[in-house]
Design a protein around this motif. Structure first.
Motif, PDB file in Angstrom:
ATOM      1  N   ARG A 274      -7.046   9.835  10.044  1.00 51.25           N
ATOM      2  CA  ARG A 274      -6.239  10.574   9.074  1.00 51.25           C
ATOM      3  C   ARG A 274      -6.625  10.252   7.635  1.00 51.25           C
ATOM      4  NH1 ARG A 274      -0.088  10.478  11.571  1.00 51.25           N
ATOM      5  NH2 ARG A 274      -0.476  11.941  13.264  1.00 51.25           N
ATOM      6  N   HIS A 275      -6.790   8.984   7.343  1.00 55.93           N
ATOM      7  CA  HIS A 275      -7.123   8.615   5.970  1.00 55.93           C
ATOM      8  C   HIS A 275      -8.459   9.229   5.550  1.00 55.93           C
ATOM      9  CE1 HIS A 275      -3.981   5.522   6.495  1.00 55.93           C
ATOM     10  NE2 HIS A 275      -3.870   5.623   5.191  1.00 55.93           N
ATOM     11  N   ALA A 276      -9.435   9.220   6.445  1.00 56.87           N
ATOM     12  CA  ALA A 276     -10.738   9.796   6.117  1.00 56.87           C
ATOM     13  C   ALA A 276     -10.605  11.283   5.841  1.00 56.87           C
ATOM     14  CB  ALA A 276     -11.725   9.545   7.260  1.00 56.87           C
ATOM     15  N   LEU A 277      -9.778  11.971   6.637  1.00 52.95           N
ATOM     16  CA  LEU A 277      -9.567  13.400   6.437  1.00 52.95           C
ATOM     17  C   LEU A 277      -8.929  13.676   5.081  1.00 52.95           C
ATOM     18  CD1 LEU A 277      -9.242  16.362   7.269  1.00 52.95           C
ATOM     19  CD2 LEU A 277      -7.171  15.696   8.506  1.00 52.95           C
ATOM     20  N   LEU A 278      -7.873  12.942   4.749  1.00 55.40           N
ATOM     21  CA  LEU A 278      -7.187  13.164   3.474  1.00 55.40           C
ATOM     22  C   LEU A 278      -8.108  12.854   2.296  1.00 55.40           C
ATOM     23  CD1 LEU A 278      -3.726  11.571   4.322  1.00 55.40           C
ATOM     24  CD2 LEU A 278      -4.346  13.993   4.342  1.00 55.40           C
ATOM     25  N   MET A 279      -8.852  11.761   2.382  1.00 53.13           N
ATOM     26  CA  MET A 279      -9.748  11.395   1.294  1.00 53.13           C
ATOM     27  C   MET A 279     -10.861  12.414   1.127  1.00 53.13           C
ATOM     28  SD  MET A 279      -8.682   8.795  -0.325  1.00 53.13           S
ATOM     29  CE  MET A 279     -10.172   8.436  -1.260  1.00 53.13           C
ATOM     30  N   ARG A 280     -11.369  12.940   2.245  1.00 53.00           N
ATOM     31  CA  ARG A 280     -12.451  13.931   2.136  1.00 53.00           C
ATOM     32  C   ARG A 280     -11.954  15.166   1.398  1.00 53.00           C
ATOM     33  NH1 ARG A 280     -17.295  15.542   4.113  1.00 53.00           N
ATOM     34  NH2 ARG A 280     -17.600  13.542   5.094  1.00 53.00           N
ATOM     35  N   LEU A 281     -10.772  15.650   1.748  1.00 51.77           N
ATOM     36  CA  LEU A 281     -10.229  16.828   1.071  1.00 51.77           C
ATOM     37  C   LEU A 281      -9.995  16.542  -0.409  1.00 51.77           C
ATOM     38  CD1 LEU A 281      -7.654  17.980   3.768  1.00 51.77           C
ATOM     39  CD2 LEU A 281      -9.782  19.144   3.149  1.00 51.77           C
ATOM     40  N   ALA A 282      -9.446  15.361  -0.692  1.00 50.97           N
ATOM     41  CA  ALA A 282      -9.156  15.012  -2.088  1.00 50.97           C
ATOM     42  C   ALA A 282     -10.435  14.874  -2.900  1.00 50.97           C
ATOM     43  CB  ALA A 282      -8.342  13.728  -2.140  1.00 50.97           C
ATOM     44  N   LEU A 283     -11.438  14.207  -2.331  1.00 49.04           N
ATOM     45  CA  LEU A 283     -12.684  13.986  -3.065  1.00 49.04           C
ATOM     46  C   LEU A 283     -13.447  15.280  -3.286  1.00 49.04           C
ATOM     47  CD1 LEU A 283     -13.862  10.639  -1.419  1.00 49.04           C
ATOM     48  CD2 LEU A 283     -13.010  10.973  -3.742  1.00 49.04           C
ATOM     49  N   HIS A 284     -13.218  16.280  -2.431  1.00 53.62           N
ATOM     50  CA  HIS A 284     -13.844  17.585  -2.642  1.00 53.62           C
ATOM     51  C   HIS A 284     -13.047  18.441  -3.619  1.00 53.62           C
ATOM     52  CE1 HIS A 284     -16.438  16.633   0.760  1.00 53.62           C
ATOM     53  NE2 HIS A 284     -17.130  17.711   0.493  1.00 53.62           N
ATOM     54  N   GLY A 285     -11.962  17.865  -4.171  1.00 54.37           N
ATOM     55  CA  GLY A 285     -11.168  18.604  -5.147  1.00 54.37           C
ATOM     56  C   GLY A 285     -10.414  19.767  -4.558  1.00 54.37           C
ATOM     57  N   GLU A 299       1.711   9.834   5.404  1.00 51.82           N
ATOM     58  CA  GLU A 299       0.398   9.265   5.143  1.00 51.82           C
ATOM     59  C   GLU A 299      -0.065   9.633   3.733  1.00 51.82           C
ATOM     60  OE1 GLU A 299      -1.429   7.273   6.838  1.00 51.82           O
ATOM     61  OE2 GLU A 299      -0.801   7.350   8.925  1.00 51.82           O
ATOM     62  N   CYS A 300       0.156  10.880   3.340  1.00 51.93           N
ATOM     63  CA  CYS A 300      -0.237  11.328   1.999  1.00 51.93           C
ATOM     64  C   CYS A 300       0.501  10.526   0.927  1.00 51.93           C
ATOM     65  CB  CYS A 300       0.061  12.821   1.835  1.00 51.93           C
ATOM     66  SG  CYS A 300      -1.069  13.912   2.712  1.00 51.93           S
ATOM     67  N   ARG A 301       1.803  10.326   1.127  1.00 52.83           N
ATOM     68  CA  ARG A 301       2.586   9.575   0.139  1.00 52.83           C
ATOM     69  C   ARG A 301       2.075   8.137   0.022  1.00 52.83           C
ATOM     70  NH1 ARG A 301       7.323  12.080   2.693  1.00 52.83           N
ATOM     71  NH2 ARG A 301       7.985  13.855   1.430  1.00 52.83           N
ATOM     72  N   ARG A 302       1.843   7.503   1.173  1.00 51.32           N
ATOM     73  CA  ARG A 302       1.375   6.117   1.144  1.00 51.32           C
ATOM     74  C   ARG A 302       0.003   6.009   0.497  1.00 51.32           C
ATOM     75  NH1 ARG A 302       4.146   5.748   6.190  1.00 51.32           N
ATOM     76  NH2 ARG A 302       2.288   6.361   7.348  1.00 51.32           N
ATOM     77  N   LEU A 303      -0.859   6.971   0.800  1.00 49.21           N
ATOM     78  CA  LEU A 303      -2.197   6.950   0.213  1.00 49.21           C
ATOM     79  C   LEU A 303      -2.119   7.159  -1.294  1.00 49.21           C
ATOM     80  CD1 LEU A 303      -5.212   6.750   0.759  1.00 49.21           C
ATOM     81  CD2 LEU A 303      -5.251   9.216   1.171  1.00 49.21           C
ATOM     82  N   ALA A 304      -1.249   8.081  -1.737  1.00 45.26           N
ATOM     83  CA  ALA A 304      -1.093   8.328  -3.172  1.00 45.26           C
ATOM     84  C   ALA A 304      -0.566   7.087  -3.880  1.00 45.26           C
ATOM     85  CB  ALA A 304      -0.154   9.513  -3.395  1.00 45.26           C
ATOM     86  N   GLU A 305       0.394   6.399  -3.275  1.00 43.52           N
ATOM     87  CA  GLU A 305       0.931   5.176  -3.880  1.00 43.52           C
ATOM     88  C   GLU A 305      -0.116   4.096  -3.947  1.00 43.52           C
ATOM     89  OE1 GLU A 305       4.191   4.290  -1.363  1.00 43.52           O
ATOM     90  OE2 GLU A 305       5.470   5.943  -2.106  1.00 43.52           O
ATOM     91  N   HIS A 306      -0.920   3.998  -2.900  1.00 41.55           N
ATOM     92  CA  HIS A 306      -1.991   2.981  -2.878  1.00 41.55           C
ATOM     93  C   HIS A 306      -3.000   3.237  -3.987  1.00 41.55           C
ATOM     94  CE1 HIS A 306      -4.696   0.023  -1.058  1.00 41.55           C
ATOM     95  NE2 HIS A 306      -5.665   0.900  -1.291  1.00 41.55           N
ATOM     96  N   LEU A 307      -3.422   4.496  -4.138  1.00 39.33           N
ATOM     97  CA  LEU A 307      -4.403   4.843  -5.168  1.00 39.33           C
ATOM     98  C   LEU A 307      -3.812   4.672  -6.565  1.00 39.33           C
ATOM     99  CD1 LEU A 307      -6.102   7.982  -3.547  1.00 39.33           C
ATOM    100  CD2 LEU A 307      -7.019   5.676  -3.734  1.00 39.33           C
ATOM    101  N   SER A 308      -2.526   4.966  -6.688  1.00 44.18           N
ATOM    102  CA  SER A 308      -1.868   4.799  -7.985  1.00 44.18           C
ATOM    103  C   SER A 308      -1.854   3.325  -8.383  1.00 44.18           C
ATOM    104  CB  SER A 308      -0.443   5.339  -7.913  1.00 44.18           C
ATOM    105  OG  SER A 308       0.215   5.168  -9.138  1.00 44.18           O
TER     106      SER A 308
END
Length: 312
Positions: A274-285, A299-308
């Protein structure tokens, strides 16, 4: 030179070829005859304005490569030859050996200047494929014998925290998905179908306790790995992006795409990371919104908080 011209594809008028190489149409016809003797399948139309076209023959003819093509082929073969990919269907899993043989043949014809270029390019590339984790052959035999005899399988494995975990398991099938070996079956402790990677197991042995095979869940007989692999999930996303960007982002995923409008898609994705999928979409803008499952929203919320936090 004539071979290189024909390998460009399409039909080539004899007059154009003669003009290109500074010769006559008669010489072009003679050269075509010689190439056919060498194994090239060349179709032609009769007459003074005849055309020539390279087609697919029954055998592999000699190839004509320019400098860049020769270096690219050599580098590609060198990378594959160094991967030792056991999942290859060619030559019983010896694709890397076949690549090494082809590379040796190609290198015997490379002039010194192309040898140097090939060595430089190979030094810049790190193969992505790797050898499969080592699994003791005796463990594979133990597992297959337990499956055949319907004996419970008992093993011990260390968790990521260093704790020793023991399990009683009803083994159903031994599976290989590059680069790992798995045993699929029913975990009695957790009362669930699951998949165990054998390179994570420290010791395994068949008990003398037999079990009656339980039926697989309905509709899963031909799709066992996705069902028992705990990280498998299905996700549905609403995506706003040009189709080309979307294709680029999900090219390594199993995906169904429904067009809802201009640059507006509903995407159903099957994947295990899941994390790889979300990051791929985000990194492709790519702008997207999770439709389901709710767990992926979290998962999106946790990933956003982590990156923040990472950004300070």
């Amino acid at each position: 030179m004539l071979v290189g011209a024909l390998q460009e594809g399409g039909c080539h008028p004899g007059e154009k070829l003669a003009e290109r190489f500074g010769t006559s149409t008669r010489t072009i016809r003679s050269d075509v005859v010689r190439l056919r003797v060498l194994g090239f399948a060349i179709a032609s139309t009769p007459g003074p304005r005849g055309e020539y076209r390279l087609t697919r023959g029954r055998n592999m003819p000699p190839l004509s490569l320019d400098d860049d093509e020769a270096v690219a082929a050599a580098v590609g073969l060198a990378v594959v030859a160094g991967t030792a990919d056991p999942a290859s269907p060619i030559a019983g899993g010896a694709f890397d050996a076949a690549a090494a043989r082809a590379l040796a043949k190609l290198e015997s014809f490379l002039p010194e200047r192309l040898h140097r270029r090939t060595a430089v390019e190979c030094g810049r590339i790190q193969p992505l494929l790797s050898l499969a984790p080592t699994v003791d052959a005796a463990m594979l035999v133990t597992v297959t014998q337990a499956i055949a005899a319907r004996f419970l399988l008992r093993w011990t494995a260390k968790t990521r925290d260093g704790l020793v975990r023991a399990a009683f398991f009803e083994p159903y099938r031994l599976l290989f998905r590059h680069p790992n070996w798995y045993v699929a079956g029913f975990d009695r402790r957790h009362h669930a179908w699951t998949l165990q990677r054998l390179d994570d197991v420290d010791a395994a042995g068949a008990s003398r306790r037999r079990f009656d095979p339980r039926p697989l869940p309905p509709g899963r007989r031909d799709d066992l790995i996705p069902h028992v692999y705990h990280a498998w999930h299905d996700a549905e996303l609403r995506v706003h992006a040009p189709l080309r960007d979307l294709e680029d982002a999900v090219r390594h995923q199993e995906a169904e795409v429904d067009a809802l409008g201009a640059d507006d898609f509903l995407v159903r994705i099957r994947g295990t990371h899941r994390h790889a999928l979300l990051m791929r979409l985000a990194l492709h803008g790519i702008e997207f919104r999770v439709v389901s499952p709710p767990a992926l929203v979290d998962e999106c919320r946790r990933l956003a908080e982590h990156l923040s936090r990472a950004a300070g």
